[in-house]
Design a protein around this motif. Structure first.
Motif, PDB file in Angstrom:
ATOM      1  N   ALA A  14       0.800  -1.226   0.000  1.00 21.11           N
ATOM      2  CA  ALA A  14       0.000   0.000   0.000  1.00 21.11           C
ATOM      3  C   ALA A  14       0.831   1.274   0.000  1.00 21.11           C
ATOM      4  O   ALA A  14       0.347   2.320  -0.418  1.00 21.11           O
ATOM      5  CB  ALA A  14      -0.947   0.017   1.202  1.00 21.11           C
ATOM      6  N   THR A  15       2.069   1.199   0.490  1.00 18.74           N
ATOM      7  CA  THR A  15       2.917   2.396   0.524  1.00 18.74           C
ATOM      8  C   THR A  15       4.276   2.060  -0.069  1.00 18.74           C
ATOM      9  O   THR A  15       4.708   0.893  -0.053  1.00 18.74           O
ATOM     10  CB  THR A  15       3.132   2.928   1.956  1.00 18.74           C
ATOM     11  OG1 THR A  15       3.996   2.039   2.654  1.00 18.74           O
ATOM     12  CG2 THR A  15       1.814   3.125   2.690  1.00 18.74           C
ATOM     13  N   ASN A  47       7.009  13.189  -4.871  1.00 19.65           N
ATOM     14  CA  ASN A  47       8.022  13.865  -5.669  1.00 19.65           C
ATOM     15  C   ASN A  47       9.010  14.662  -4.830  1.00 19.65           C
ATOM     16  O   ASN A  47       9.667  15.559  -5.332  1.00 19.65           O
ATOM     17  CB  ASN A  47       7.351  14.753  -6.721  1.00 19.65           C
ATOM     18  CG  ASN A  47       6.385  15.744  -6.096  1.00 19.65           C
ATOM     19  OD1 ASN A  47       6.241  15.823  -4.880  1.00 19.65           O
ATOM     20  ND2 ASN A  47       5.710  16.497  -6.939  1.00 19.65           N
ATOM     21  N   ASP A  48       9.122  14.326  -3.566  1.00 25.46           N
ATOM     22  CA  ASP A  48      10.125  14.947  -2.706  1.00 25.46           C
ATOM     23  C   ASP A  48      11.503  14.426  -3.132  1.00 25.46           C
ATOM     24  O   ASP A  48      11.630  13.243  -3.460  1.00 25.46           O
ATOM     25  CB  ASP A  48       9.843  14.572  -1.246  1.00 25.46           C
ATOM     26  CG  ASP A  48      10.755  15.285  -0.281  1.00 25.46           C
ATOM     27  OD1 ASP A  48      11.923  14.867  -0.158  1.00 25.46           O
ATOM     28  OD2 ASP A  48      10.301  16.264   0.341  1.00 25.46           O
ATOM     29  N   PRO A  49      12.525  15.272  -3.130  1.00 23.76           N
ATOM     30  CA  PRO A  49      13.860  14.788  -3.518  1.00 23.76           C
ATOM     31  C   PRO A  49      14.340  13.583  -2.695  1.00 23.76           C
ATOM     32  O   PRO A  49      15.157  12.803  -3.160  1.00 23.76           O
ATOM     33  CB  PRO A  49      14.756  16.004  -3.291  1.00 23.76           C
ATOM     34  CG  PRO A  49      13.840  17.180  -3.406  1.00 23.76           C
ATOM     35  CD  PRO A  49      12.505  16.714  -2.897  1.00 23.76           C
ATOM     36  N   ALA A  50      13.829  13.439  -1.487  1.00 23.90           N
ATOM     37  CA  ALA A  50      14.228  12.297  -0.643  1.00 23.90           C
ATOM     38  C   ALA A  50      13.536  10.999  -1.052  1.00 23.90           C
ATOM     39  O   ALA A  50      13.924   9.924  -0.600  1.00 23.90           O
ATOM     40  CB  ALA A  50      13.935  12.606   0.818  1.00 23.90           C
ATOM     41  N   ASP A  51      12.504  11.076  -1.893  1.00 25.19           N
ATOM     42  CA  ASP A  51      11.787   9.888  -2.333  1.00 25.19           C
ATOM     43  C   ASP A  51      12.603   9.184  -3.424  1.00 25.19           C
ATOM     44  O   ASP A  51      12.680   9.672  -4.548  1.00 25.19           O
ATOM     45  CB  ASP A  51      10.400  10.245  -2.889  1.00 25.19           C
ATOM     46  CG  ASP A  51       9.458  10.789  -1.829  1.00 25.19           C
ATOM     47  OD1 ASP A  51       9.600  10.404  -0.648  1.00 25.19           O
ATOM     48  OD2 ASP A  51       8.583  11.605  -2.185  1.00 25.19           O
ATOM     49  N   ASP A  52      13.215   8.086  -3.073  1.00 25.58           N
ATOM     50  CA  ASP A  52      13.992   7.308  -4.042  1.00 25.58           C
ATOM     51  C   ASP A  52      13.346   5.935  -4.170  1.00 25.58           C
ATOM     52  O   ASP A  52      13.476   5.082  -3.294  1.00 25.58           O
ATOM     53  CB  ASP A  52      15.449   7.166  -3.595  1.00 25.58           C
ATOM     54  CG  ASP A  52      16.261   6.292  -4.555  1.00 25.58           C
ATOM     55  OD1 ASP A  52      15.788   6.007  -5.677  1.00 25.58           O
ATOM     56  OD2 ASP A  52      17.366   5.867  -4.165  1.00 25.58           O
ATOM     57  N   PHE A  53      12.662   5.749  -5.270  1.00 23.79           N
ATOM     58  CA  PHE A  53      11.968   4.490  -5.495  1.00 23.79           C
ATOM     59  C   PHE A  53      12.661   3.647  -6.564  1.00 23.79           C
ATOM     60  O   PHE A  53      12.058   2.737  -7.126  1.00 23.79           O
ATOM     61  CB  PHE A  53      10.504   4.752  -5.852  1.00 23.79           C
ATOM     62  CG  PHE A  53       9.809   5.599  -4.816  1.00 23.79           C
ATOM     63  CD1 PHE A  53       9.842   5.244  -3.473  1.00 23.79           C
ATOM     64  CD2 PHE A  53       9.160   6.761  -5.173  1.00 23.79           C
ATOM     65  CE1 PHE A  53       9.230   6.025  -2.506  1.00 23.79           C
ATOM     66  CE2 PHE A  53       8.533   7.550  -4.217  1.00 23.79           C
ATOM     67  CZ  PHE A  53       8.568   7.180  -2.882  1.00 23.79           C
ATOM     68  N   SER A  54      13.917   3.933  -6.834  1.00 29.01           N
ATOM     69  CA  SER A  54      14.630   3.202  -7.885  1.00 29.01           C
ATOM     70  C   SER A  54      14.674   1.691  -7.647  1.00 29.01           C
ATOM     71  O   SER A  54      14.571   0.941  -8.624  1.00 29.01           O
ATOM     72  CB  SER A  54      16.018   3.783  -8.120  1.00 29.01           C
ATOM     73  OG  SER A  54      16.751   3.877  -6.927  1.00 29.01           O
ATOM     74  N   GLN A  91       3.288  10.451 -15.055  1.00 35.71           N
ATOM     75  CA  GLN A  91       4.022  10.268 -16.308  1.00 35.71           C
ATOM     76  C   GLN A  91       5.523  10.178 -16.062  1.00 35.71           C
ATOM     77  O   GLN A  91       6.224   9.421 -16.742  1.00 35.71           O
ATOM     78  CB  GLN A  91       3.702  11.399 -17.285  1.00 35.71           C
ATOM     79  CG  GLN A  91       2.307  11.278 -17.855  1.00 35.71           C
ATOM     80  CD  GLN A  91       1.987  12.392 -18.832  1.00 35.71           C
ATOM     81  OE1 GLN A  91       2.310  13.558 -18.596  1.00 35.71           O
ATOM     82  NE2 GLN A  91       1.339  12.035 -19.924  1.00 35.71           N
ATOM     83  N   HIS A  92       6.012  10.929 -15.102  1.00 36.26           N
ATOM     84  CA  HIS A  92       7.438  10.866 -14.769  1.00 36.26           C
ATOM     85  C   HIS A  92       7.801   9.463 -14.252  1.00 36.26           C
ATOM     86  O   HIS A  92       8.815   8.881 -14.668  1.00 36.26           O
ATOM     87  CB  HIS A  92       7.786  11.935 -13.728  1.00 36.26           C
ATOM     88  CG  HIS A  92       9.190  11.834 -13.239  1.00 36.26           C
ATOM     89  ND1 HIS A  92      10.270  12.229 -13.995  1.00 36.26           N
ATOM     90  CD2 HIS A  92       9.693  11.346 -12.079  1.00 36.26           C
ATOM     91  CE1 HIS A  92      11.379  11.999 -13.323  1.00 36.26           C
ATOM     92  NE2 HIS A  92      11.055  11.462 -12.149  1.00 36.26           N
ATOM     93  N   ILE A  93       6.984   8.914 -13.374  1.00 40.50           N
ATOM     94  CA  ILE A  93       7.235   7.563 -12.850  1.00 40.50           C
ATOM     95  C   ILE A  93       7.163   6.541 -13.985  1.00 40.50           C
ATOM     96  O   ILE A  93       8.020   5.661 -14.108  1.00 40.50           O
ATOM     97  CB  ILE A  93       6.236   7.196 -11.725  1.00 40.50           C
ATOM     98  CG1 ILE A  93       6.427   8.101 -10.507  1.00 40.50           C
ATOM     99  CG2 ILE A  93       6.348   5.710 -11.352  1.00 40.50           C
ATOM    100  CD1 ILE A  93       7.709   7.882  -9.732  1.00 40.50           C
TER     101      ILE A  93
END
Length: 163
Positions: A14-15, A47-54, A91-93
């Protein structure tokens, strides 16, 4: 046979943070990305710069294309100007997923426009009349993302067809 697990609210994925924990424990797991659920669960665009979902993006096999916003899993119409930030975020994701898939050697990518009626499509009070035509929403999403995909892949010098 391939098995992909969908990101969805009210489920274990969920998150994004719980999903990243799952990836640490099961590094070979593949996903169907429906980012709209993450957005509504987190009540913000991620979209926070700390959000790294790579780590997640590198495990996505299929995309379910629904545009969510901070207070709902589906924008009434993703082309509406008031939902432009949400559309750009999704779209970015999706673009990051396509680029990751290309890097991973995918020759085909799949995306399902998934605007739905089941509590997703907004309706007018008292009448329960939909505020938009469901078929048109899915057609618009499919056509828009096909064009977006073509643009992204041609800009990268590696044009591919959607499968």
């Amino acid at each position: 046979m391939m098995c992909c697990f969908e990101t969805h609210r009210s489920r274990i994925l969920a998150t994004p943070w719980i999903t990243l924990d799952v990836i640490r424990q099961l590094p070979d797991v593949l996903f169907t990305a429906d980012i709209s659920h993450w957005v509504v669960c987190c009540e913000r665009l991620l979209n926070d710069p700390a959000d790294d979902f790579s780590p997640f993006i590198s495990r996505v096999h299929h995309i379910q294309a629904r545009v969510g916003y901070d207070q709902g899993p589906q924008a009434p119409h993703p082309a509406a100007p008031e939902y432009a930030p949400a559309l750009r975020f999704h779209q970015h994701i999706w673009q990051e997923i396509w680029q990751s898939q290309r890097t991973r050697g995918y020759t085909t990518t799949t995306m399902t426009p998934e605007c739905g009626p089941d509590g997703y499509l907004h309706t007018l009070p008292f009448t329960n009349m939909p505020v938009a035509d469901l078929w048109s929403l899915n057609v618009w999403t499919g056509q828009t993302e096909y064009e977006h995909f073509q643009h992204v892949m041609s800009d990268s010098g590696n044009k591919k067809e959607l499968g």
